[in-house]
Design an enzyme around this catalytic site. Structure first.
Site, mmCIF file in Angstrom:
data_model
loop_
_atom_site.group_PDB
_atom_site.id
_atom_site.type_symbol
_atom_site.label_atom_id
_atom_site.label_comp_id
_atom_site.label_asym_id
_atom_site.label_seq_id
_atom_site.Cartn_x
_atom_site.Cartn_y
_atom_site.Cartn_z
ATOM 1 N N ARG A 22 -45.293 21.041 20.236
ATOM 2 C CA ARG A 22 -45.603 19.613 20.760
ATOM 3 C C ARG A 22 -47.179 19.787 20.440
ATOM 4 O O ARG A 22 -48.259 20.340 20.211
ATOM 5 C CB ARG A 22 -46.269 20.693 22.190
ATOM 6 C CG ARG A 22 -44.543 20.540 23.215
ATOM 7 C CD ARG A 22 -44.792 20.836 24.479
ATOM 8 N NE ARG A 22 -44.427 22.400 25.035
ATOM 9 C CZ ARG A 22 -46.003 22.928 25.106
ATOM 10 N NH1 ARG A 22 -46.536 22.590 24.924
ATOM 11 N NH2 ARG A 22 -45.652 24.518 25.616
ATOM 12 N N TYR A 66 -39.164 16.335 17.796
ATOM 13 C CA TYR A 66 -39.763 18.068 17.938
ATOM 14 C C TYR A 66 -39.308 18.510 19.537
ATOM 15 O O TYR A 66 -40.297 17.386 20.581
ATOM 16 C CB TYR A 66 -40.781 18.631 17.667
ATOM 17 C CG TYR A 66 -41.392 19.907 17.977
ATOM 18 C CD1 TYR A 66 -40.714 21.260 17.601
ATOM 19 C CD2 TYR A 66 -42.292 20.590 19.320
ATOM 20 C CE1 TYR A 66 -40.574 22.021 17.866
ATOM 21 C CE2 TYR A 66 -42.161 21.512 19.714
ATOM 22 C CZ TYR A 66 -41.306 22.382 18.934
ATOM 23 O OH TYR A 66 -41.614 24.052 19.615
ATOM 24 N N LYS A 126 -40.877 19.069 29.813
ATOM 25 C CA LYS A 126 -41.994 19.021 29.702
ATOM 26 C C LYS A 126 -42.645 17.701 30.119
ATOM 27 O O LYS A 126 -43.545 17.770 31.498
ATOM 28 C CB LYS A 126 -42.953 19.885 28.731
ATOM 29 C CG LYS A 126 -42.555 20.363 27.991
ATOM 30 C CD LYS A 126 -43.118 22.029 28.739
ATOM 31 C CE LYS A 126 -42.800 23.370 28.013
ATOM 32 N NZ LYS A 126 -42.697 24.360 28.628
ATOM 33 N N HIS A 152 -44.388 25.641 35.580
ATOM 34 C CA HIS A 152 -44.432 26.137 34.428
ATOM 35 C C HIS A 152 -43.602 27.815 34.776
ATOM 36 O O HIS A 152 -45.185 28.916 33.986
ATOM 37 C CB HIS A 152 -44.975 26.695 33.313
ATOM 38 C CG HIS A 152 -44.733 26.112 31.582
ATOM 39 N ND1 HIS A 152 -46.227 26.451 30.850
ATOM 40 C CD2 HIS A 152 -43.972 26.455 30.917
ATOM 41 C CE1 HIS A 152 -45.382 26.641 29.645
ATOM 42 N NE2 HIS A 152 -44.162 26.269 29.774
ATOM 43 N N SER A 188 -46.651 28.622 26.841
ATOM 44 C CA SER A 188 -45.786 29.115 25.933
ATOM 45 C C SER A 188 -45.848 30.327 25.052
ATOM 46 O O SER A 188 -46.744 30.442 24.680
ATOM 47 C CB SER A 188 -45.809 27.847 25.496
ATOM 48 O OG SER A 188 -45.229 26.818 26.019
ATOM 49 N N CYS A 238 -45.357 33.419 25.450
ATOM 50 C CA CYS A 238 -45.940 34.346 25.843
ATOM 51 C C CYS A 238 -45.117 35.605 26.969
ATOM 52 O O CYS A 238 -45.540 36.341 27.350
ATOM 53 C CB CYS A 238 -47.197 33.929 26.692
ATOM 54 S SG CYS A 238 -48.231 33.812 25.755
ATOM 55 N N ASP A 270 -38.246 28.760 32.217
ATOM 56 C CA ASP A 270 -39.770 27.273 31.389
ATOM 57 C C ASP A 270 -39.883 26.978 32.938
ATOM 58 O O ASP A 270 -40.952 27.129 32.537
ATOM 59 C CB ASP A 270 -39.181 27.287 30.584
ATOM 60 C CG ASP A 270 -40.447 26.192 29.655
ATOM 61 O OD1 ASP A 270 -41.046 27.438 29.367
ATOM 62 O OD2 ASP A 270 -40.349 25.679 29.260
ATOM 63 N N ARG A 281 -37.226 28.297 17.579
ATOM 64 C CA ARG A 281 -36.369 27.844 18.771
ATOM 65 C C ARG A 281 -34.651 28.054 18.612
ATOM 66 O O ARG A 281 -34.633 27.585 17.422
ATOM 67 C CB ARG A 281 -36.963 26.518 19.353
ATOM 68 C CG ARG A 281 -38.389 26.373 19.590
ATOM 69 C CD ARG A 281 -38.226 27.380 20.841
ATOM 70 N NE ARG A 281 -39.705 26.827 21.240
ATOM 71 C CZ ARG A 281 -40.849 27.302 22.442
ATOM 72 N NH1 ARG A 281 -40.135 27.575 23.219
ATOM 73 N NH2 ARG A 281 -41.749 27.217 22.120
HETATM 74 P P1 GDP Z 1 -42.121 32.383 26.054
HETATM 75 O O1 GDP Z 1 -42.342 30.938 25.288
HETATM 76 O O2 GDP Z 1 -42.968 32.385 27.380
HETATM 77 O O3 GDP Z 1 -40.645 32.327 26.570
HETATM 78 O O4 GDP Z 1 -41.725 33.484 25.678
HETATM 79 P P2 GDP Z 1 -41.196 34.167 24.797
HETATM 80 O O5 GDP Z 1 -40.069 35.315 26.035
HETATM 81 O O6 GDP Z 1 -39.979 33.220 23.932
HETATM 82 O O7 GDP Z 1 -41.621 35.098 24.093
HETATM 83 C C1 GDP Z 1 -42.628 34.648 22.643
HETATM 84 C C2 GDP Z 1 -43.146 36.060 22.171
HETATM 85 O O8 GDP Z 1 -43.618 36.240 22.629
HETATM 86 C C3 GDP Z 1 -41.978 36.426 21.023
HETATM 87 O O9 GDP Z 1 -41.961 36.510 20.208
HETATM 88 C C4 GDP Z 1 -41.215 37.320 22.094
HETATM 89 O O10 GDP Z 1 -41.031 38.722 20.975
HETATM 90 C C5 GDP Z 1 -42.862 38.142 22.306
HETATM 91 N N1 GDP Z 1 -43.086 39.230 24.070
HETATM 92 C C6 GDP Z 1 -42.040 38.769 25.060
HETATM 93 N N2 GDP Z 1 -42.618 39.619 25.717
HETATM 94 C C7 GDP Z 1 -43.402 39.923 24.860
HETATM 95 C C8 GDP Z 1 -43.352 41.931 25.573
HETATM 96 O O11 GDP Z 1 -43.470 42.532 26.636
HETATM 97 N N3 GDP Z 1 -44.512 42.923 25.180
HETATM 98 C C9 GDP Z 1 -45.167 41.835 23.990
HETATM 99 N N4 GDP Z 1 -46.039 42.954 22.497
HETATM 100 N N5 GDP Z 1 -44.080 40.748 22.957
HETATM 101 C C10 GDP Z 1 -43.724 40.265 24.132
HETATM 102 P P1 PGA Z 2 -41.982 28.244 26.669
HETATM 103 O O1 PGA Z 2 -41.356 26.173 26.588
HETATM 104 O O2 PGA Z 2 -42.600 28.043 24.767
HETATM 105 O O3 PGA Z 2 -42.339 28.366 27.089
HETATM 106 O O4 PGA Z 2 -40.784 29.465 26.239
HETATM 107 C C1 PGA Z 2 -41.117 25.534 25.821
HETATM 108 C C2 PGA Z 2 -42.453 24.866 25.053
HETATM 109 O O5 PGA Z 2 -43.692 25.799 25.769
HETATM 110 O O6 PGA Z 2 -42.619 24.275 24.197
HETATM 111 MN MN MN Z 3 -42.854 26.149 28.422
HETATM 112 MN MN MN Z 4 -39.792 30.438 26.521
#
Ligand code: GDP
Ligand code: PGA
Ligand code: MN
Ligand code: MN
Length: 610
Positions: free
Chosen positions: A85, A224, A233, A253, A275, A277, A300, A393
């Site tokens: 983004r 993207y 978003k 979010h 994002s 996290c 999300d 993704r």
């Molecule tokens: P989103 O973008 O908020 O949905 O985050 P994701 O669930 O896709 O996770 C983003 C990154 O953080 C990935 O590389 C995961 O492996 C990592 N991650 C997610 N949960 C945890 C956790 O509890 N501990 C750690 N150390 N890493 C995590």
């Molecule tokens: P996420 O969602 O990374 O929070 O999962 C997509 C985005 O924020 O671009």
């Molecule tokens: Mn998001």
């Molecule tokens: Mn996600």
């Protein structure tokens, strides 16, 4: 928009085969076709046939690679300049500048439209213009939230089918005059007669513009996902938050998760993390704690409204997942793996194996000996760069999620009993903390901070405030947004409000290792949270709020150093003077619109920290 270019509207094939009699929609489609001058117009119906046709076209032009190891699945590689983004090119064009506040880039809507109209003029030459009707949230809602995206990207059209309720099923809800959000998208790469296309057309000039008063979105130059799948978003958060303010609800979010305890008690939680996290991972949690069950409703975005019983109910407006690939594997997120392996997926910027499968860092412990990396290069394990882009993704339909809760499509939503705010912080923030009340919880959200990730362009790893994980998505002034949160709480029965918690899965030891194992073991934190709600879990009162002692968490079978767990939970007042300075700076940035209540919460925190 004025008309100058050729071909004129009457000569564009497909334009007049509209499967609708909706007057405003027809007029708008004609107006856009006239301005952007596409070669032809396609009204998307969302059928399997259409999917087959578009994915085949995309394979032929090189945008997609058909995977041999997974049914009906494809890998896309974006242009290396179009991978996230674009924060700097994202605008909130409210009529009055102060309404955009300090978290948005602002431009006058009239000026923005002049610039972008010139960019759109002829921008679809040589391309197909897809008209994509969609609905955010259940189609069975009393007032379905409709939109139409006009795009010259077939990749966007097929991705919209995965991410939204799209095509004929949405168009049915339009009738002759239903309100809908107009979302216009062009990759900004017109083709001259005879000019060969590239696999990922895009432009160096990018604008992702939002017109909150008009409920309109204009996106230009990027293919993207976050910049181009405008239901996500742009609609569900940026425009959605403005609608939510006006109508008395919240567009957030947040993931939505259902938890069932061994005794059969059900709790629904919503969690806001920036994002990359951990939202998708937490949404698909498989608890390590015996007897606990977790089910998924969203990963999300959550739309939260008070129900007739005075509780806050959440709906996921989306229809699919757009998850971060790296770090996703059988060890961390087996649910996502089982979902992906059913096929019907589009991957973007992952690596492809020699046998026609996908790969990314963290999928398996050992990388294959040879890969084609996300930039199409030969990749070996000793290659200096990762094979998959850090924000690569997977995109899959929600109905393939093996842990999907049966009530996922209920237009009434699910009653939320806990809201979690979390970020990536190596220091200061304990694993979990319970706020004292709604107002203190809003303060926790308003001061949420995180180290930046690869999900947006810009530097990675810098701590910044990300209020409610919405910094990039609040469609109006952040101070007014906090006031809206406070007002909703003040108008509700405190006993029925969700309890608000802060979490941090990412605290680190001196050597940089994570102190908490995270992932499936986060179920231990969720169990404590539900225990707090039910009055069965103990905590220690700290200056930050109620934090469990290590003995208050169920750590049965946990594979972690007890010293690390204690440190993950620790509140060190010595770390806080620097943090308080950062919060003070943040509040100064917000200025006069920062609600008095949050100043009071800050002062109270300073006092408690001594
Ligand atoms: P989103 O973008 O908020 O949905 O985050 P994701 O669930 O896709 O996770 C983003 C990154 O953080 C990935 O590389 C995961 O492996 C990592 N991650 C997610 N949960 C945890 C956790 O509890 N501990 C750690 N150390 N890493 C995590
Ligand atoms: P996420 O969602 O990374 O929070 O999962 C997509 C985005 O924020 O671009
Ligand atoms: Mn998001
Ligand atoms: Mn996600």
């Amino acid at each position: 928009m004025r008309t100058t270019g050729v071909p004129t509207l009457s000569t564009i094939p497909g334009l007049d085969s509209a499967p609708t009699t909706h007057r405003t929609l027809l007029a708008w489609v004609h107006e856009v076709a006239d301005l952007t001058a596409p070669q032809r117009v396609v009204w998307c119906d969302g059928s399997d046939d259409e999917w087959r046709r578009l994915t085949t076209d995309l394979v032929n032009v090189g945008t997609l690679v058909r995977l041999r190891q997974q049914p009906n699945s494809f890998a896309a590689a974006s242009d290396p300049s179009d991978v996230a983004r674009v924060e700097d090119c994202t605008y909130l064009c409210s009529k009055d500048e102060p309404d955009a506040g300090p978290t948005n880039n602002w431009m006058d809507p009239v000026d923005m439209k002049i610039i972008m109209t010139e960019l759109y003029r002829g921008s679809m030459r040589g391309r197909t213009m897809y008209v994509v009707p969609f609905c955010m949230g259940p189609l069975t809602a009393a007032h379905p939230k409709l939109g139409v995206e006009i795009t010259d990207s077939a990749y966007v059209a097929v991705s919209m089918r995965l991410m939204t309720r799209m095509g004929a099923m949405a168009l049915e809800k339009f009738g002759d005059d239903a309100e809908f959000v107009k979302a216009l998208h062009s990759v900004g790469a017109p083709l001259k007669p005879g000019q060969a296309d590239v696999p990922w057309p895009c432009s160096d000039v990018k604008y992702i513009s939002h017109f909150p008063e008009e409920r309109a979105i204009w996106s230009y130059g990027s293919g993207y996902g976050g910049n181009s799948l405008l239901g996500k978003k742009s609609y569900s958060l940026r425009i959605g938050s403005v609608v939510a303010r006006d109508e008395g609800w919240l567009a957030e979010h947040m993931l939505i998760l259902k938890l069932t305890s061994p005794a059969g008690a059900v709790h629904y939680a919503a969690a806001a993390f920036p994002s990359a996290c951990g939202k998708t991972n937490l949404a698909m949690l498989q608890p390590t704690l015996p007897g606990w069950k977790a089910e998924t409703l969203g990963d999300d975005i959550a739309w939260l409204r008070f129900g007739p019983d005075g509780r806050l109910y959440a709906v996921n407006p989306e229809f699919g997942f757009f998850g971060v690939a790296p770090g996703t594997g059988y060890r961390t997120n087996p649910v996502a793996m089982r979902m992906i392996e059913q096929g019907n997926a589009i991957f973007t910027n992952v690596a492809v194996t020699d046998t026609g499968d996908v790969w990314w860092e963290g999928l398996t412990e050992q990388a294959p000996q040879h890969l084609t990396d996300w930039q199409g290069r030969d990749w070996h394990p000793d290659f200096a760069e990762p094979a998959a882009h850090p924000s690569s993704r997977f995109c899959t339909p929600i109905q393939q999620c093996p842990t999907l809760a049966p009530e996922w499509d209920d237009p009434a939503g699910v009653p939320i009993s806990a809201i979690l705010f979390g970020g990536r912080r190596a220091t200061t923030m304990p694993l979990v903390v319970e706020s004292r009340d709604w107002q203190h919880g809003v303060f926790l959200g308003a001061t949420l901070s995180s180290e930046t990730t690869g999900a947006t362009d810009g530097e990675v790893g810098v701590v910044r405030r990300d209020p409610m994980a919405m910094r990039l998505f609040i469609g109006y002034h952040v101070g007014d947004y906090f006031a809206h949160w406070l007002a909703l709480g003040a108008g509700a029965d405190p006993a029925k409000l969700p309890r608000i918690f802060g979490v941090n899965w990412f605290r680190r030891g001196a050597d940089g290792r994570f102190l908490w194992p995270g992932f499936r073991d986060n179920s231990r934190v969720l169990a404590w949270i539900t225990g707090r709600i039910d009055g069965t879990a103990d905590a220690v009162d700290t200056p930050l709020g109620a934090v469990p002692a290590a003995g208050d968490l169920d750590l049965t079978g946990l594979d972690a150093d007890p010293g690390d767990v204690a440190e993950a939970l620790a509140v060190h007042p010595g770390e806080w003077p620097a943090e308080l300075d950062l919060i003070r700076d943040w509040f100064t940035t917000i200025g006069d619109k920062l609600p008095r209540e949050l100043h009071d919460e800050f002062d109270a925190l300073v006092r408690r920290l001594g």
